[in-house]
Design an enzyme around this catalytic site. Sequence first.
Site, PDB file in Angstrom:
ATOM      1  N   HIS A   1      19.052 -17.790 -19.692  1.00  0.00           N
ATOM      2  CA  HIS A   1      19.798 -19.053 -19.459  1.00  0.00           C
ATOM      3  C   HIS A   1      19.082 -19.942 -18.435  1.00  0.00           C
ATOM      4  O   HIS A   1      19.733 -20.757 -17.788  1.00  0.00           O
ATOM      5  CB  HIS A   1      21.224 -18.787 -18.984  1.00  0.00           C
ATOM      6  CG  HIS A   1      21.952 -17.748 -19.780  1.00  0.00           C
ATOM      7  ND1 HIS A   1      22.753 -18.055 -20.858  1.00  0.00           N
ATOM      8  CD2 HIS A   1      21.970 -16.392 -19.673  1.00  0.00           C
ATOM      9  CE1 HIS A   1      23.262 -16.937 -21.369  1.00  0.00           C
ATOM     10  NE2 HIS A   1      22.787 -15.913 -20.676  1.00  0.00           N
TER      11      HIS A   1
ATOM     12  N   SER B   1       0.090 -41.886 -12.782  1.00  0.00           N
ATOM     13  CA  SER B   1       1.005 -42.964 -13.123  1.00  0.00           C
ATOM     14  C   SER B   1       0.371 -44.288 -12.739  1.00  0.00           C
ATOM     15  O   SER B   1      -0.388 -44.370 -11.769  1.00  0.00           O
ATOM     16  CB  SER B   1       2.324 -42.767 -12.368  1.00  0.00           C
ATOM     17  OG  SER B   1       2.983 -44.012 -12.214  1.00  0.00           O
TER      18      SER B   1
ATOM     19  N   LYS C   1       1.637 -39.359  -8.455  1.00  0.00           N
ATOM     20  CA  LYS C   1       2.009 -38.568  -9.630  1.00  0.00           C
ATOM     21  C   LYS C   1       0.873 -37.752 -10.232  1.00  0.00           C
ATOM     22  O   LYS C   1      -0.288 -38.146 -10.219  1.00  0.00           O
ATOM     23  CB  LYS C   1       2.551 -39.501 -10.717  1.00  0.00           C
ATOM     24  CG  LYS C   1       3.913 -40.070 -10.390  1.00  0.00           C
ATOM     25  CD  LYS C   1       4.996 -39.049 -10.599  1.00  0.00           C
ATOM     26  CE  LYS C   1       5.681 -39.295 -11.916  1.00  0.00           C
ATOM     27  NZ  LYS C   1       6.740 -38.287 -12.132  1.00  0.00           N
TER      28      LYS C   1
ATOM     29  N   GLU D   1       3.525 -32.003 -22.740  1.00  0.00           N
ATOM     30  CA  GLU D   1       4.630 -32.784 -23.318  1.00  0.00           C
ATOM     31  C   GLU D   1       4.309 -33.192 -24.753  1.00  0.00           C
ATOM     32  O   GLU D   1       5.178 -33.200 -25.631  1.00  0.00           O
ATOM     33  CB  GLU D   1       4.897 -34.022 -22.468  1.00  0.00           C
ATOM     34  CG  GLU D   1       5.433 -33.680 -21.084  1.00  0.00           C
ATOM     35  CD  GLU D   1       5.413 -34.900 -20.158  1.00  0.00           C
ATOM     36  OE1 GLU D   1       6.352 -35.694 -20.234  1.00  0.00           O
ATOM     37  OE2 GLU D   1       4.453 -35.047 -19.385  1.00  0.00           O
TER      38      GLU D   1
ATOM     39  N   TYR E   1       3.210 -30.885 -64.287  1.00  0.00           N
ATOM     40  CA  TYR E   1       2.747 -31.818 -63.274  1.00  0.00           C
ATOM     41  C   TYR E   1       3.571 -33.103 -63.283  1.00  0.00           C
ATOM     42  O   TYR E   1       3.955 -33.613 -64.335  1.00  0.00           O
ATOM     43  CB  TYR E   1       1.269 -32.163 -63.519  1.00  0.00           C
ATOM     44  CG  TYR E   1       0.703 -33.153 -62.516  1.00  0.00           C
ATOM     45  CD1 TYR E   1       0.218 -32.719 -61.292  1.00  0.00           C
ATOM     46  CD2 TYR E   1       0.697 -34.529 -62.788  1.00  0.00           C
ATOM     47  CE1 TYR E   1      -0.279 -33.626 -60.356  1.00  0.00           C
ATOM     48  CE2 TYR E   1       0.200 -35.438 -61.863  1.00  0.00           C
ATOM     49  CZ  TYR E   1      -0.276 -34.986 -60.644  1.00  0.00           C
ATOM     50  OH  TYR E   1      -0.761 -35.880 -59.725  1.00  0.00           O
TER      51      TYR E   1
ATOM     52  N   GLN F   1       1.067 -35.673 -56.132  1.00  0.00           N
ATOM     53  CA  GLN F   1      -0.077 -36.264 -55.435  1.00  0.00           C
ATOM     54  C   GLN F   1       0.226 -36.429 -53.935  1.00  0.00           C
ATOM     55  O   GLN F   1      -0.679 -36.410 -53.112  1.00  0.00           O
ATOM     56  CB  GLN F   1      -0.411 -37.624 -56.065  1.00  0.00           C
ATOM     57  CG  GLN F   1      -1.499 -38.390 -55.355  1.00  0.00           C
ATOM     58  CD  GLN F   1      -2.012 -39.535 -56.208  1.00  0.00           C
ATOM     59  OE1 GLN F   1      -2.817 -39.344 -57.118  1.00  0.00           O
ATOM     60  NE2 GLN F   1      -1.514 -40.746 -55.952  1.00  0.00           N
TER      61      GLN F   1
ATOM     62  N   LYS G   1      -0.612 -33.920 -50.382  1.00  0.00           N
ATOM     63  CA  LYS G   1      -1.773 -33.756 -49.498  1.00  0.00           C
ATOM     64  C   LYS G   1      -1.580 -34.378 -48.128  1.00  0.00           C
ATOM     65  O   LYS G   1      -1.935 -33.757 -47.114  1.00  0.00           O
ATOM     66  CB  LYS G   1      -3.021 -34.315 -50.172  1.00  0.00           C
ATOM     67  CG  LYS G   1      -3.515 -33.386 -51.264  1.00  0.00           C
ATOM     68  CD  LYS G   1      -4.456 -34.083 -52.220  1.00  0.00           C
ATOM     69  CE  LYS G   1      -4.173 -33.654 -53.640  1.00  0.00           C
ATOM     70  NZ  LYS G   1      -2.982 -34.300 -54.242  1.00  0.00           N
TER      71      LYS G   1
HETATM   72  N1  ARG Z   1      -4.714 -37.545 -57.724  1.00  0.00           N
HETATM   73  C1  ARG Z   1      -3.900 -36.665 -58.494  1.00  0.00           C
HETATM   74  C2  ARG Z   1      -3.153 -35.707 -57.538  1.00  0.00           C
HETATM   75  O1  ARG Z   1      -3.547 -35.609 -56.437  1.00  0.00           O
HETATM   76  C3  ARG Z   1      -4.743 -35.861 -59.434  1.00  0.00           C
HETATM   77  C4  ARG Z   1      -4.005 -35.333 -60.593  1.00  0.00           C
HETATM   78  C5  ARG Z   1      -3.706 -36.450 -61.540  1.00  0.00           C
HETATM   79  N2  ARG Z   1      -3.155 -35.955 -62.750  1.00  0.00           N
HETATM   80  C6  ARG Z   1      -2.514 -36.752 -63.571  1.00  0.00           C
HETATM   81  N3  ARG Z   1      -2.016 -36.216 -64.635  1.00  0.00           N
HETATM   82  N4  ARG Z   1      -2.324 -37.999 -63.306  1.00  0.00           N
HETATM   83  O2  ARG Z   1      -2.169 -35.098 -57.888  1.00  0.00           O
END
Ligand code: ARG
Length: 459
Positions: free
Chosen positions: A157, A278, A284, A291, A318, A323, A326
Amino acid sequence: DANKMWGGRFAAGPAAIMQQINASIDIDKRLYAEDIEGSKAHARMLAKQGILTPADGKAIINGLDAVKAEIEAGRFTFKTALEDIHMNVEARLRELIGDAAGRLHTARSRNDQVATDFKLWTRRAIDEVSAAARDLVAALLDRAEQHAGTVMPGFTHLQPAQPITFGHHLMAYVEMFGRDLGRLADCRARLNECPLGAAALAGTSFPIDRHATATALGFDRPSANSLDAVSDRDFALEYLSGLSILAVHLSRLAEEIVIWMSDGFRYITLSDAFTTGSSIMPQKRNPDAAELVRAKAGQVIGSLNQLLIILKGLPLAYGKDMQDDKAPTFAATDTIALCLAATAGMIRDMTVNEARLREATKGGFLTATDLADWLVRVLGLPFRDAHHVTGSIVAKAEAAGCQLHELPLAEMQQIEPKITTAVFDVLGVDQSVASRKSFGGTAPDNVRRAIGAAKERFL
Ligand code: ARG
């Protein structure tokens, strides 16, 4: 102009805004090395299977190497009109080697291509994050070794609880980061199935050898189901989950660094290298790096949530939604790399104020539990009675403004007449930590053994 890749069915090009929402090249150009590696493995396999002539196979492989060299030399022009890294690379390959480039995409789709590239990228990221986490563990082990016997208050605590050693406290984080390494290793093992050859979704009629490409790319085997192969992004979810838990551990350590640096504690000091001043208050010294590590856990957890939400409810196979897998994965990886390095830096930089830590053990009646345990062990009191007696003795010491071992024996005997001078053997903090010899306890010898074992387990 209609698109070169699918212009057969199209008379005109996309609206500017269509191109803008559709293009991913600014983000997925980070996959260039994986894309080229995957394409080379595919081309070699096609040639070996007699699907490509040896001459075309060779031209494609040499051309891909040339494209890679151009990218790495900064001589490659990434084009938004070409949408993503896959089409940018292929279009340049065609410029370099001509029509043979058009044969590379035989028995392949961008769907299995991108899944393969992204898995290769994530696998390498796991290895890099793991190496950085191991470096942090090494830094913690070094400091734990130095402070295996440095006493400090342990808290529950955030209230003083029992004496521990600073080394034991750091070793708690070593265990957490050790489990984080284990989670990343588990994720890597499960990820390691190759989607290449699943083609668009159904597989292909060409006599490809998926086992050969899987092996060439360092995968354990090809993924078993072509629909799953192009739709699977749970490897990224698992990776981001691992990073999120790691980020939570980093943020807890960061918070402790902030607390330890604060004026009320002064347990540690960070040097000029890891603090900021600061612009108005000349006195400071602020722990900004800690942080920010604390804050950036939010970005990593946010990335996990982002991808969970993108994937939920997506029908097979898909969808272009995928896409957007990423950006959060790349961002979380960059953030974790930064946080691991900054934290290792702080751990190596910090000065541990041993005298101040010992001073802090004088408050809070940290050995009250040792007293209660003594009443049980030596006088045979039931623990609940011993707890009550000790509470009364603590109240007396508090009223007298002294520590437990400074309270005269006669005062203690007023509460429990059978107490003897032997009780003073257990009231010091050094005796207290030395007595915590149970497996995993804070006794300095235990801590040293734990450090040795951790080196075997995690480094
Ligand atoms: N740039 C696309 C991705 O990152 C590649 C795959 C595209 N495939 C498609 N059927 N349009 O997912």
